[in-house]
Scaffold this active site. Sequence first.
Site, PDB file in Angstrom:
ATOM      1  N   HIS A  18       0.829  -1.211   0.000  1.00 47.84           N
ATOM      2  CA  HIS A  18       0.000   0.000   0.000  1.00 47.84           C
ATOM      3  C   HIS A  18       0.860   1.256   0.000  1.00 47.84           C
ATOM      4  O   HIS A  18       0.409   2.323   0.389  1.00 47.84           O
ATOM      5  CB  HIS A  18      -0.947   0.003   1.212  1.00 47.84           C
ATOM      6  CG  HIS A  18      -2.011  -1.060   1.137  1.00 47.84           C
ATOM      7  ND1 HIS A  18      -2.839  -1.365   2.196  1.00 47.84           N
ATOM      8  CD2 HIS A  18      -2.376  -1.886   0.123  1.00 47.84           C
ATOM      9  CE1 HIS A  18      -3.669  -2.342   1.835  1.00 47.84           C
ATOM     10  NE2 HIS A  18      -3.399  -2.681   0.596  1.00 47.84           N
ATOM     11  N   CYS A  78       5.440  14.326  -5.973  1.00 44.52           N
ATOM     12  CA  CYS A  78       4.503  15.320  -6.486  1.00 44.52           C
ATOM     13  C   CYS A  78       3.317  14.589  -7.101  1.00 44.52           C
ATOM     14  O   CYS A  78       3.494  13.674  -7.899  1.00 44.52           O
ATOM     15  CB  CYS A  78       5.201  16.203  -7.526  1.00 44.52           C
ATOM     16  SG  CYS A  78       4.058  17.311  -8.365  1.00 44.52           S
ATOM     17  N   SER A  85      -6.728  -8.689   9.277  1.00 45.73           N
ATOM     18  CA  SER A  85      -8.064  -9.257   9.488  1.00 45.73           C
ATOM     19  C   SER A  85      -8.530 -10.035   8.262  1.00 45.73           C
ATOM     20  O   SER A  85      -9.602 -10.632   8.280  1.00 45.73           O
ATOM     21  CB  SER A  85      -9.049  -8.147   9.805  1.00 45.73           C
ATOM     22  OG  SER A  85      -9.105  -7.244   8.723  1.00 45.73           O
TER      23      SER A  85
HETATM   24 ZN   LIG Z   1       5.613  18.360  -9.741  1.00 45.70          ZN
END
Ligand SMILES: [Zn+2]
Length: 353
Positions: free
Chosen positions: A229, A237, A297
């Site tokens: 994740h 950015c 879980s």
């Molecule tokens: Zn940028």
Amino acid sequence: MVSVNDWQELLTVGTENEHIKISGKEKKNGEWVFKRTVNGASLEHGYPREGNEVTGWDNALRLLDGSPLSSLQLLKADPLIYPYLGAYMLTSKNIGEELLLAWSDKVLTGKNKDMVMAARWLLGSERTVILSGAGMSTESNIPDFRSSSGWWKQIDPRTVATVEALDSHYDLFQEFYATRMKALNQIEPHEGHRILAKWEENDLVQLIGTQNVDGLHFAAGSLNVQELHGSIRSIRCHDCGKEGSTEAFTSHETCSLCGGRWRPDVVLFGEMLPQEAWETTLEAIEHANLVIVIGTSMEVYPANQLPAMTSGKTVYINAETAETGAGFDLVIEGKAKKTLQNINELIEIGRRR
Ligand SMILES: [Zn+2]
């Protein structure tokens, strides 16, 4: 009181009628010598009745190897031999899993049988993958924003950790993640993380796939970690992808290249999962002999599909397992740190061989 010149019975296995006995004798220089004696009609054919004397506790236990006995009950064991016998049981293919469990109460005193089995599988596995989730981090006091008091109590993180929040409520988004990043500065990996890193160093674990974005596996020293994740510790950015710094993000700067908004490199609700991390983890799982799932879980797709994709053995460690442990070969209900500590004690015993 036994004199140093006497043979001591250290281990007898088999049945009353047919058994193998290993005796040892401590020499004046402190070194031990061992020998095997056998008793029983079938043992007199095809199995050397008296072996040569051997030195070294591990060699002593090898005297059991190749035994034609059909039943290897533990008839007698001297506590002197327990540590070596424990190591032998956990690692020798000559001792099957049934026997391991039958002997473990006596030899691996106080050790839970599920942990014994997990240790045995781990020691015998060539390719082991760990999958970790939130339950791995809670013992490092990763704050649970949903239940903590104060401002965040009013807000469900799921409404902030979204692309929509980034696009339309950037101030809120920025403050939420800046708060989490500051909290992380105080947080350290716990013993469980360090144990996993040590297992990797000792070639017992090949890869960790984690749903956690806190970077604690890396902080503990694990090297082959796939962050499924993303990571809250890296900044990019949102518009052009340029790498930034946590300082730039927390101090409300904009991208020096395009003026875009900095954001943590985590997967927001509504975003794709990082493909390379997933593919690498998936491939490792497919080729694994053992997959150990810790502290998740098992409710979140697609992480919950991963353990089913291996043909190896599967172990599930979680504080609650009643509704989520189905389908695993072994389920251990317990917190991550304590469970890993317990298994690691057995790993240490097994590694004495
Ligand atoms: Zn940028």
